[in-house]
Design an enzyme around this catalytic site. Sequence first.
Site, PDB file in Angstrom:
ATOM      1  N   ASP A 166       0.837  -1.198   0.000  1.00  0.00           N
ATOM      2  CA  ASP A 166       0.000   0.000   0.000  1.00  0.00           C
ATOM      3  C   ASP A 166       0.881   1.262   0.000  1.00  0.00           C
ATOM      4  O   ASP A 166       1.856   1.336   0.743  1.00  0.00           O
ATOM      5  CB  ASP A 166      -0.872  -0.037   1.267  1.00  0.00           C
ATOM      6  CG  ASP A 166      -2.004   0.959   1.233  1.00  0.00           C
ATOM      7  OD1 ASP A 166      -2.831   0.896   0.315  1.00  0.00           O
ATOM      8  OD2 ASP A 166      -2.065   1.815   2.142  1.00  0.00           O
ATOM      9  N   GLU A 217      14.778 -15.041  -0.097  1.00  0.00           N
ATOM     10  CA  GLU A 217      15.267 -16.135   0.757  1.00  0.00           C
ATOM     11  C   GLU A 217      14.267 -17.288   0.787  1.00  0.00           C
ATOM     12  O   GLU A 217      14.568 -18.352   1.288  1.00  0.00           O
ATOM     13  CB  GLU A 217      15.476 -15.636   2.198  1.00  0.00           C
ATOM     14  CG  GLU A 217      16.652 -14.696   2.335  1.00  0.00           C
ATOM     15  CD  GLU A 217      16.671 -14.035   3.715  1.00  0.00           C
ATOM     16  OE1 GLU A 217      16.013 -14.550   4.652  1.00  0.00           O
ATOM     17  OE2 GLU A 217      17.331 -12.992   3.842  1.00  0.00           O
TER      18      GLU A 217
HETATM   19  C1  NOJ Z   1      -4.564   2.760  -1.006  1.00  0.00           C
HETATM   20  C2  NOJ Z   1      -5.673   1.788  -0.761  1.00  0.00           C
HETATM   21  O1  NOJ Z   1      -5.941   1.098  -1.958  1.00  0.00           O
HETATM   22  C3  NOJ Z   1      -6.842   2.594  -0.279  1.00  0.00           C
HETATM   23  O2  NOJ Z   1      -8.026   1.843  -0.234  1.00  0.00           O
HETATM   24  C4  NOJ Z   1      -6.510   3.164   1.073  1.00  0.00           C
HETATM   25  O3  NOJ Z   1      -7.570   3.984   1.519  1.00  0.00           O
HETATM   26  C5  NOJ Z   1      -5.232   4.020   0.987  1.00  0.00           C
HETATM   27  N1  NOJ Z   1      -4.187   3.370   0.245  1.00  0.00           N
HETATM   28  C6  NOJ Z   1      -4.707   4.302   2.376  1.00  0.00           C
HETATM   29  O4  NOJ Z   1      -4.255   3.136   2.962  1.00  0.00           O
END
Ligand code: NOJ
Length: 501
Positions: free
Chosen positions: A213, A262
């Site tokens: 993310d 790894e």
């Molecule tokens: C990207 C994620 O896909 C989204 O759903 C989220 O709200 C934001 N990052 C923050 O984590």
Amino acid sequence: MASVRRLDGARQRAEEPALPAPEREPEWWRDAVFYEVYVRSFADSDGDGIGDLPGITSKLDYLVGLGIDAIWLTPFYPSPGHDHGYDVADYVDVDPLFGTLADFDDLIAAAHERDVRVIVDIVPNHTSSEHEWFKGDRSRYVTRPAENGLPNNWPSNWGGPAWTLDEERGEYYLHLFAPEQPDLDWHNEQVRDDFEEILRFWLDRGVDGFRIDVSHGLVKQKDLRDEPEPFPLLRFSSDWRTAIDQPEVHDVYRDWHRIAGEYDGDRVLVGEVVFSDQTRVAPYLRPDELQLAFNFSLVFQDWNAEAIRRSIDESLAALPIVTWVFENHDVTRIVTRFGPREARAAALLVLALPGPVFVYQGQELGLEEVDLPDEVRQDPVFAQTRGERKGRDGCRVPIPWARTLPERSWLPQPADWSARSVEAQTGDPGSMLELYRRAIELRPGGGFAWRDSAPGVLAFERDELTCVVNFSADAVPVEHVVLASDDVTGVLPPNTAAWVR
Ligand code: NOJ
């Protein structure tokens, strides 16, 4: 530290019998069809209206029938759910809402038995404000003393300043997203060590990789300099932010690449690197960093031949491997963006492109964005922008499996989704579901080359197939059709596509 104890305990459990790893081709991900499971909205096994891990296990045969190679699970970790799991309170457990670690192990084992890989979401930019690290001394976070006022002008991606003042502690903390999602300080070695342990925890449990993310966001500019104003209103893409995409973030991914390496089975790191300028994504794909990064350029395009061709060309030129995406849980569904007919053509377009493809759950059912009443909306984007932006709930409505829709569903399903259900579409040759099945089955490989075509028409060749997409208002002649998005008899009508031999 509490977190480390937690990890040690959990690690011991994972050291029990190693989960069977399927025989894998090297670089299995290079041409894979990944399927995004938005856990909360996929399959509900206990009737509470919310999807869960046993629900996913129960639908693996459906996914095998669809022909996908791997699933991406959105966060299922303990979370207060302000951002439906993207606010993680414990990185090494399962939220009781979604099941248990044993359910997770069962899911991995059942997927591997079927030769389906599983990648999980890792959320390293921020935690939940309920995480012990945040409730504790906050040494892992970006904070500044309150006495000098707001530390800088940075806005949150979802409106308002990116800083919240904690009056009791006399300090501001940073959050690029909601105030309940405080940003970690990736200049802190402790944070790096913690995440290495977290990765190993899930790798030991048999995951085939991670979707990372906000990959480009972890490391912030050290001196917290102001951003140039004005800021764009819509901030899905981060091209405008100078505070992130710092050189040090690449050290993190070099470490993670080494750790994943790894393990057996060619585990994969997929970055959510959100730039519309693809040349800024390329450095994340250096040979010792991430294997894949979403290419969001198609998400930003209208249904227009020139725009889509340019986007494909720029992506192929900028990146060593392009991971194609039309939909995910953050963007408006393509049936609504482009239209139902166009969405069928888009399926043939994206599945003919060279490289991995991500399909978002429900994309294969042709689900549209649901226009939900404001009172049921749950996305923090809606609340934080005071309704100015509707948010992402419309693409997160639970999947309709059967003609009889369930009594409970955390977001209401439109009544006419009965006809869109998996049950209703299965075996109907004209359905979107059967189109996706056939397209995944016949998906071409090999090199990519544009072919000459009429204005408003795109045609490109792969090994044995040519994909023709007609964006224009006129029908164009086609022959030797192998698969088409609509009825095609000698001509390809406007807004349709075909694979021809
Ligand atoms: C990207 C994620 O896909 C989204 O759903 C989220 O709200 C934001 N990052 C923050 O984590």
